[in-house]
Design a protein around this motif. Structure first.
Motif, PDB file in Angstrom:
ATOM      1  N   LEU A  49     -40.513   0.677 -14.042  1.00  0.00           N
ATOM      2  CA  LEU A  49     -40.062   0.756 -15.471  1.00  0.00           C
ATOM      3  C   LEU A  49     -41.723   1.197 -16.165  1.00  0.00           C
ATOM      4  N   TRP A  50     -42.573   0.336 -15.925  1.00  0.00           N
ATOM      5  CA  TRP A  50     -43.838   0.614 -16.429  1.00  0.00           C
ATOM      6  C   TRP A  50     -44.467   2.138 -16.120  1.00  0.00           C
ATOM      7  N   LEU A  51     -44.268   2.367 -14.752  1.00  0.00           N
ATOM      8  CA  LEU A  51     -44.754   3.792 -14.092  1.00  0.00           C
ATOM      9  C   LEU A  51     -43.797   4.833 -14.805  1.00  0.00           C
ATOM     10  N   ALA A  52     -42.521   4.502 -14.840  1.00  0.00           N
ATOM     11  CA  ALA A  52     -41.590   5.532 -15.527  1.00  0.00           C
ATOM     12  C   ALA A  52     -41.967   5.983 -17.184  1.00  0.00           C
ATOM     13  N   ILE A  55     -44.910   8.352 -17.167  1.00  0.00           N
ATOM     14  CA  ILE A  55     -44.793   9.501 -16.797  1.00  0.00           C
ATOM     15  C   ILE A  55     -43.890  10.298 -17.875  1.00  0.00           C
ATOM     16  N   THR A  56     -42.950   9.572 -18.604  1.00  0.00           N
ATOM     17  CA  THR A  56     -42.288   9.976 -19.613  1.00  0.00           C
ATOM     18  C   THR A  56     -43.348  10.272 -20.805  1.00  0.00           C
ATOM     19  N   GLU A  57     -44.351   9.433 -21.161  1.00  0.00           N
ATOM     20  CA  GLU A  57     -45.233   9.829 -22.091  1.00  0.00           C
ATOM     21  C   GLU A  57     -46.073  11.129 -21.809  1.00  0.00           C
ATOM     22  N   ILE A  58     -46.269  11.307 -20.548  1.00  0.00           N
ATOM     23  CA  ILE A  58     -47.167  12.577 -20.370  1.00  0.00           C
ATOM     24  C   ILE A  58     -46.084  13.720 -20.507  1.00  0.00           C
ATOM     25  N   GLU A  62     -42.909  18.393 -22.786  1.00  0.00           N
ATOM     26  CA  GLU A  62     -42.979  19.506 -22.140  1.00  0.00           C
ATOM     27  C   GLU A  62     -41.503  20.274 -21.863  1.00  0.00           C
ATOM     28  N   ALA A  63     -41.176  21.527 -22.163  1.00  0.00           N
ATOM     29  CA  ALA A  63     -40.118  22.186 -21.736  1.00  0.00           C
ATOM     30  C   ALA A  63     -39.802  22.036 -20.159  1.00  0.00           C
ATOM     31  N   LEU A  64     -40.724  22.258 -19.348  1.00  0.00           N
ATOM     32  CA  LEU A  64     -40.498  22.107 -17.961  1.00  0.00           C
ATOM     33  C   LEU A  64     -40.649  20.735 -17.181  1.00  0.00           C
ATOM     34  N   ALA A  65     -40.554  19.703 -18.269  1.00  0.00           N
ATOM     35  CA  ALA A  65     -40.634  18.514 -17.684  1.00  0.00           C
ATOM     36  C   ALA A  65     -39.858  18.221 -16.519  1.00  0.00           C
ATOM     37  N   LEU A  66     -38.511  18.195 -16.363  1.00  0.00           N
ATOM     38  CA  LEU A  66     -37.771  17.980 -15.461  1.00  0.00           C
ATOM     39  C   LEU A  66     -38.207  18.827 -14.198  1.00  0.00           C
ATOM     40  N   LYS A  67     -38.277  20.023 -14.347  1.00  0.00           N
ATOM     41  CA  LYS A  67     -38.665  20.930 -13.160  1.00  0.00           C
ATOM     42  C   LYS A  67     -39.938  20.165 -12.516  1.00  0.00           C
TER      43      LYS A  67
END
Length: 84
Positions: A49-52, A55-58, A62-67
């Motif tokens: 959860l901490w790592l997720a 990542i989410t914060e970064i 971003e429009a291409l976050a999921l990709k």
């Protein structure tokens, strides 16, 4: 358990722990296993959860976050198979 007791076990002051609880500050990675021990929680789950959250914060704006995350997932899988 009182907040000051938890803070003492984490070697931080109570206001800092309060900020972490309210989401105003992030816990450090080194603190996560201590949280798990104190709260009798699964260390691996809390670290995940901490790592997720990191990542989410970064990528959150971003429009291409999921990709990008899919590409990163493929890269991590590749690196893991390379190490075996």
């Amino acid at each position: 358990m009182l907040q000051r007791q938890v803070a003492g076990q984490l070697e931080m002051d109570t206001p800092m722990l309060s900020k972490i609880e309210r989401g105003e500050r992030k816990a450090k990675k080194e603190q996560v296993p201590l949280f798990a021990k104190i709260l009798k929680a699964d260390k691996e789950e809390l670290l995940t959860l901490w790592l997720a959250d990191q990542i989410t914060e970064i990528v959150q704006d971003e429009a291409l976050a999921l990709k990008a995350m899919q590409v990163a997932e493929d890269e991590v899988k590749y690196q893991l198979t390379k190490k075996r």
